[in-house]
Design an enzyme around this catalytic site. Structure first.
Site, mmCIF file in Angstrom:
data_model
loop_
_atom_site.group_PDB
_atom_site.id
_atom_site.type_symbol
_atom_site.label_atom_id
_atom_site.label_comp_id
_atom_site.label_asym_id
_atom_site.label_seq_id
_atom_site.Cartn_x
_atom_site.Cartn_y
_atom_site.Cartn_z
ATOM 1 C CE LYS A 79 -12.138 5.644 -27.703
ATOM 2 N NZ LYS A 79 -11.798 4.386 -28.428
ATOM 3 C CB SER A 153 -8.264 4.007 -27.587
ATOM 4 O OG SER A 153 -9.366 3.777 -28.451
ATOM 5 C CB SER A 177 -10.609 0.673 -28.844
ATOM 6 O OG SER A 177 -9.300 0.942 -29.278
#
Length: 454
Positions: A79, A153, A177
């Protein structure tokens, strides 16, 4: 089987190595797949092909010399709020850019073990969201049905694994997330006990709640990565002193066989009108019952109250520590829904923050008492999956709905893993989440693996 059709679960990759494929060939194929999706909103940046292949060649030489490299031939992505030396960290906001000289310890450990990084993944900007639409265009799309949200996310991290671009990925998890996007895309999402994996090198939303989750295709794959990246970090003040020893991925001795599992009272569980989702959850519980597990109902209220503290209490003001400067200097660079969420923190006082911390401590004690005598709490990871169109039309309320069964986990210092459940009747994925007490990662790992094996 050709490399072009090779699944990237660990067993398949290792079988390919035994059959004569080289680590360089495997990395080249993973990079090719990622590059072919470069405009699909999954990555914010790719490692240059020559860099990835050079690393694979160096690892291949080390393995030939007799060095043990457990992740040889495997590729991963991270990420875009995790630092990788030499690659920009943007949190999916181009105006917010950091060029780190040092990789996050979790990333460094994986590379030392032989894995090769392919790229950095898109995300809900500043990791503020659970739906995957709070990012610049093009939006990341659900791997099962592109009309639906990918979850957030850590949207890109989950989709990269689900679409077979990389073998595994790392994300971040504040309120779900590491679990919501895994559930939405039909893969495994492992959220460890807080403090077992160093969060140094992660752009933080909350030092109290944040952790680094693992996305993978199977439970064994996810927990193999977890065991490599976990461990005490003396430079991380929130790292647990016992991080090297607790929560190992084996069920504790004496815990074999059927377990008593906590579930929420059915009449208190919202599914937001999605009866297909409710029936899928009931089918998943039926599988557990068929394994001999017993259920004990507990009230949802205290858990829901703890979950509200992630975004609806003074705890949200902590985001101003990392993002206050760009909010003040470049508010136009921030996605409107993200900006609204971060700005809300400015309305709270220090007294509000202390009150929130006190309340969470009370709720943590209450939840522990409710879960006493059970091995895990079992919930549907998400209550429903919304279309992208619906989410864009009502971004705040629907985003909150996605965290119904995930928000409370980190505030209560629990561990969790989500695994694919029985398919919904409409073809969308269902998922079941096993939630355990801090340090009981091994217990939820064993329960989830046994459920997945049926």
């Amino acid at each position: 089987m050709t490399l072009e059709s090779l699944p990237l679960d660990f067993a398949s990759v290792r079988a390919a190595l035994r059959d004569g494929a080289s680590p360089v060939d495997l990395v080249a194929e993973s990079w090719r797949r990622a590059a072919a999706c470069a405009h699909d909103g999954i990555f914010t940046a790719l490692v240059p092909r020559e860099t990835a292949l050079a690393k694979a060649e160096a690892l291949q030489a080390r393995a030939a010399a007799g060095e043990a490299l457990p992740l040889l031939g495997l590729t991963f992505s991270v990420k875009d709020n995790l630092h990788v030396a030499g690659l920009e960290t943007t949190c999916n906001c181009p105006a917010f850019s950091i060029l780190p000289e040092e990789s996050a310890p979790a990333v460094a450990r994986l590379e030392q073990a032989g894995a090769v990084l392919v790229g950095k993944n898109t995300m809900d900007q500043f990791a503020t969201g659970l739906n995957g639409t709070r990012s610049p265009e093009p939006l990341c799309r659900n791997a099962v049905d592109p009309d639906y949200i990918p979850g957030g996310s850590s949207s890109g991290s989950a989709v990269a694994v689900a679409r077979g671009l990389v073998a595994f990925a790392l994300g971040s998890d504040t309120g779900g997330s590491g679990r919501v996007p895994a559930a939405c895309n039909g893969i495994v999402g492992l959220k460890p006990t807080l403090g077992l994996v160093s969060t140094r090198g992660l752009v933080l939303n909350s030092r109290f709640f944040d952790c680094i989750p693992v996305f993978a295709l199977t439970c064994p794959d996810a927990y193999e990565i977890f065991d490599l990246i976990r461990g005490h970090d003396p430079l991380d003040p929130f790292s647990r002193d016992d991080a090297d020893t607790i929560g190992r991925a084996q069920r504790p001795e004496g815990a074999e066989g059927p377990a008593t599992l906590a579930v929420f009272r059915p009449e208190e569980m919202p599914f937001f009108g999605d009866d297909v989702s409710r029936r899928a959850y009931e089918a998943n519980l039926a599988v557990l019952a068929g394994q001999g597990h017993r259920f004990r109902e507990v009230a949802f209220g205290p858990f829901a109250e703890a979950g509200r503290h992630v975004f609806q209490s003074a705890m949200v003001a902590e985001r101003l520590v990392e993002y206050g400067a760009i909010l003040a200097e470049r508010p136009d660079a921030i996605h409107p829904a993200v900006r609204d969420a971060i700005e809300a923190g400015a309305a709270y006082s220090a007294r509000d923050a202390f009150t929130a911390l006190y309340t969470l401590r009370q709720l943590k004690r209450q939840a522990a008492a409710m879960l006493a005598g059970t091995e895990a709490l079992v919930v549907p990871t998400v209550p429903t999956i919304f279309t992208i169109a619906a989410m864009l039309a009502e971004p705040m309320a629907l985003n909150t709905a996605m965290g119904t069964y995930t928000y409370f986990v980190n505030p209560l210092d629990l561990c969790a893993v989500t695994v694919p459940g029985r398919a919904r009747s409409d073809g969308l994925p269902s998922a079941l989440c096993f939630i355990g007490r801090a340090g009981e990662d091994a217990t939820v790992a064993a329960l989830a693996h046994a459920f997945s094996a049926v």
